[in-house]
Design an enzyme around this catalytic site. Sequence first.
Site, PDB file in Angstrom:
ATOM      1  N   TYR A 178       0.835  -1.204   0.000  1.00 41.30           N
ATOM      2  CA  TYR A 178       0.000   0.000   0.000  1.00 41.30           C
ATOM      3  C   TYR A 178       0.865   1.248   0.000  1.00 41.30           C
ATOM      4  O   TYR A 178       0.654   2.172  -0.803  1.00 41.30           O
ATOM      5  CB  TYR A 178      -0.923   0.001   1.218  1.00 41.30           C
ATOM      6  CG  TYR A 178      -1.702   1.285   1.388  1.00 41.30           C
ATOM      7  CD1 TYR A 178      -2.874   1.507   0.670  1.00 41.30           C
ATOM      8  CD2 TYR A 178      -1.262   2.283   2.268  1.00 41.30           C
ATOM      9  CE1 TYR A 178      -3.588   2.685   0.805  1.00 41.30           C
ATOM     10  CE2 TYR A 178      -1.975   3.467   2.409  1.00 41.30           C
ATOM     11  CZ  TYR A 178      -3.140   3.659   1.686  1.00 41.30           C
ATOM     12  OH  TYR A 178      -3.833   4.835   1.827  1.00 41.30           O
ATOM     13  N   LYS A 182       1.097   4.216  -2.914  1.00 39.71           N
ATOM     14  CA  LYS A 182       0.831   5.636  -2.719  1.00 39.71           C
ATOM     15  C   LYS A 182       2.041   6.494  -3.098  1.00 39.71           C
ATOM     16  O   LYS A 182       1.884   7.628  -3.583  1.00 39.71           O
ATOM     17  CB  LYS A 182       0.400   5.898  -1.280  1.00 39.71           C
ATOM     18  CG  LYS A 182      -0.987   5.352  -0.963  1.00 39.71           C
ATOM     19  CD  LYS A 182      -2.043   5.912  -1.896  1.00 39.71           C
ATOM     20  CE  LYS A 182      -3.437   5.432  -1.567  1.00 39.71           C
ATOM     21  NZ  LYS A 182      -4.467   5.990  -2.481  1.00 39.71           N
TER      22      LYS A 182
END
Length: 291
Positions: A178, A182
């Site tokens: 994750y 990002k």
Amino acid sequence: MSESGGSIALGTPARMPEFSLQDKVILVSGAARGLGLVQAEALLEAGATVHALDRLPEPSPAFHEVAKRAKELGTSLHYHRIDVRDVPNLNKIVEAIGNEHGRLDGLIAAAGIQQEIPAIEYPAEEIDNILHINVTGVFMTAQAAARQMIKYGRGGSICLIGSMSGTIANRGLICPAYNSSKAAVLQLARNLASEWGNLPPSPANTARPSASPTHQSIRVNSLSPGYILTDMVDALFEQYPERRRDWPQENMLGRLSKPAEYRGAAVFLMSDASSFLTGADLRMDGGHSSW
């Protein structure tokens, strides 16, 4: 009534007109619930027509309340079920929205997923899945929107929802895929901004005698929230009660953010109030990453 009477709202011709989104058409992906829906409501309040994109079969009950309120505001909120991994249908939907209105002015790309899996155990297929949604899906959504902005020759503004986790490693939160996704979103925003900031006029528009030959600009920025107190996070605290105690202590304000605290950022980034802002990351993390 006079302006000094205090009854004229911001974002009107009389006061702070640069914040107005009147007559603008804006897409928000991941807007069936959560942060995306909260930001969509703010855009509606500023006068925009909003089209929500999400993969849920039905949006949350709160969505229908916001849609009802949109009518009272003299605008409208529309729902389109689409998985951002389905690129052909994504393009069809975004093109149909552009054709319906004859314009597309903005996009907030908020669709994304999060996982907590230790790096030593992370299956390759799960990494591929999170990158497909959080990076490729965001890229393809921005691409679809930009095509319509170029087609109608109006330029526009795109905001990619990143995270403070694209810049830092979260202490005690095991989410390497994750956080990497990002970080990619933040870099993607900078690169799209560099490509789309000074585009030549659209041939379809310059062919008209009345069209201006000036270049058009699509501004692209990212918005990086800190920890947000949502129903999902509240449920997570039941599983990890130490996070309820520790997370607020990790930023300079000593608390978690609420979804509503990102409303103003949405309107700012979509409006002319940010007309000279592109290639930037607006980090709203309570100072978490500034220690």
